[in-house]
Scaffold this active site. Structure first.
Site, short mmCIF file in Angstrom:
data_model
loop_
_atom_site.label_atom_id
_atom_site.label_comp_id
_atom_site.label_asym_id
_atom_site.label_seq_id
_atom_site.Cartn_x
_atom_site.Cartn_y
_atom_site.Cartn_z
N GLY A 1 40.43 17.12 -58.98
CA GLY A 1 40.98 18.43 -60.03
C GLY A 1 41.12 18.05 -61.49
CB SER A 2 44.11 16.40 -63.27
OG SER A 2 44.42 15.43 -62.31
CG ASP B 1 43.63 23.27 -54.22
OD1 ASP B 1 43.30 22.58 -53.11
OD2 ASP B 1 43.10 22.45 -55.17
CB SER C 1 40.54 20.70 -57.03
OG SER C 1 41.50 21.49 -57.12
N GLY D 1 50.38 21.02 -53.31
CA GLY D 1 51.20 22.07 -54.11
C GLY D 1 50.67 21.91 -55.59
CG PHE D 2 52.68 21.01 -57.87
CD1 PHE D 2 52.63 22.33 -58.61
CD2 PHE D 2 53.52 20.91 -57.04
CE1 PHE D 2 53.93 23.08 -58.47
CE2 PHE D 2 54.59 21.77 -56.50
CZ PHE D 2 54.70 22.87 -57.41
CG MET E 1 46.80 16.98 -48.13
SD MET E 1 45.64 17.67 -49.23
CE MET E 1 46.41 17.51 -50.63
CG HIS F 1 42.98 22.32 -49.20
ND1 HIS F 1 43.78 21.50 -50.33
CD2 HIS F 1 44.11 22.43 -48.21
CE1 HIS F 1 44.72 20.77 -49.69
NE2 HIS F 1 44.72 21.34 -48.30
CG MET G 1 47.50 23.56 -49.32
SD MET G 1 47.43 22.91 -50.90
CE MET G 1 46.00 23.84 -51.51
CG MET H 1 48.52 26.18 -53.30
SD MET H 1 49.38 25.10 -54.55
CE MET H 1 48.14 24.06 -54.74
CG ASP I 1 42.90 17.61 -52.21
OD1 ASP I 1 42.91 17.45 -53.43
OD2 ASP I 1 42.84 18.61 -51.94
CG HIS J 1 38.98 21.48 -53.13
ND1 HIS J 1 38.90 21.01 -51.79
CD2 HIS J 1 40.13 21.61 -53.40
CE1 HIS J 1 40.14 21.01 -51.30
NE2 HIS J 1 40.91 21.06 -52.11
C1 DX5 Z 1 46.75 19.62 -54.41
C2 DX5 Z 1 45.45 20.06 -54.27
C3 DX5 Z 1 44.42 19.36 -54.84
C4 DX5 Z 1 44.63 19.27 -56.44
C5 DX5 Z 1 44.32 18.08 -56.63
O1 DX5 Z 1 47.79 20.37 -53.45
O2 DX5 Z 1 45.19 20.40 -52.85
O3 DX5 Z 1 43.02 19.99 -54.47
O4 DX5 Z 1 43.68 20.38 -56.95
O5 DX5 Z 1 44.42 17.79 -58.20
P1 DX5 Z 1 44.23 16.40 -58.59
O6 DX5 Z 1 42.97 15.91 -58.46
O7 DX5 Z 1 44.57 16.60 -59.93
O8 DX5 Z 1 45.17 15.56 -57.89
ZN ZN Z 2 43.01 20.82 -52.08
#
Ligand code: DX5
Ligand code: ZN
Length: 216
Positions: free
Chosen positions: A196-197, A34, A7, A141-142, A136, A65, A67, A36, A174, A32
């Site tokens: 992501g992280s 995101d 992500s 959101g983050f 999810m 994705h 949101m 928002m 995710d 991926h």
């Molecule tokens: C959160 C996103 C995720 C996010 C995941 O709202 O949909 O895709 O990037 O991040 P990590 O892997 O750091 O939880």
């Molecule tokens: Zn996502």
């Protein structure tokens, strides 16, 4: 074969092209993205223009994705920008069949996703219409949030639903995916991991992707 979808929410945008190249070489399967809107979730990220740029920087399919509330109006723009798959939230849409059909009519894959607080049953009726279900495992959101443990039983439940209704549907997870949670969600039935992280905040993007893919 487990697929990994890094992500870019956690990527370093000063070095995005470089990071995407490393991810690609390390065997990432999809990228991926995101999206928002500051309404459905309390954060703002990327619009179609950014998706178009990301699409020029990678040969990997874009797993977008959404949101956002009522995404119908945005679908044509994201398709034009290069999205290969659009995943929408069951909580954000009034007429879900219409939205999924709209995505499919544009010739790309359609996904449905649900928040941690939404029952798995909420998506059962639309499984025949989708190519992917995204569970999810954090509140969207983050990036960088902790994995919600109750997601495991939901993944198991949805895995069974998919097997009965439409076995070739991808089951993607995710939120909070790392070395510890990846084997658990794969055991529960997931076959696509978004991270992501764990990937982009690590010192070694390649190693992180290999660690996630090692759960075949
Ligand atoms: C959160 C996103 C995720 C996010 C995941 O709202 O949909 O895709 O990037 O991040 P990590 O892997 O750091 O939880
Ligand atoms: Zn996502």
């Amino acid at each position: 074969m487990i697929k990994v979808a890094p992500s870019i929410l956690s990527a370093d945008f000063n070095r995005l092209q470089h990071q995407l190249k490393i991810a690609e070489q390390a065997g990432a399967d999809w990228i991926h993205v995101d999206v928002m809107d500051g309404q459905f979730v309390p954060n703002l990220t990327f619009g179609p223009k950014i998706v178009e740029w990301v699409n020029r920087l990678t040969t990997l399919p874009l797993d977008v994705h959404l949101m956002v509330n009522e995404p119908d109006v945005l679908i044509p723009a994201f398709v034009k920008a290069g999205a290969d798959r659009l995943t929408v939230h069951i909580e954000a849409i009034k007429h879900i069949h219409r939205t999924l059909k709209m995505i499919k009519d544009h010739g790309i894959s359609a996904g449905i996703t649900l928040n941690p607080g939404t029952s798995a049953r909420a998506i059962e009726a639309v499984i025949p219409e989708v190519d992917l279900v995204l569970v999810m495992s954090v509140n969207p959101g983050f990036g960088g949030q902790a994995f919600i443990e109750s997601s495991l039983s939901k993944i198991k439940y949805i895995f069974k639903m998919i097997k009965t209704i439409k076995p070739d549907v991808y089951l993607e997870v995710d939120g909070g995916i790392d070395m510890k949670t990846a084997p658990l969600v794969v055991e529960a039935g997931a076959n696509v991991l978004v991270a992501g992280s764990f990937i982009f905040s690590s010192d070694d993007i390649k190693k992180s992707i290999h660690l996630l893919k090692n759960h075949d």
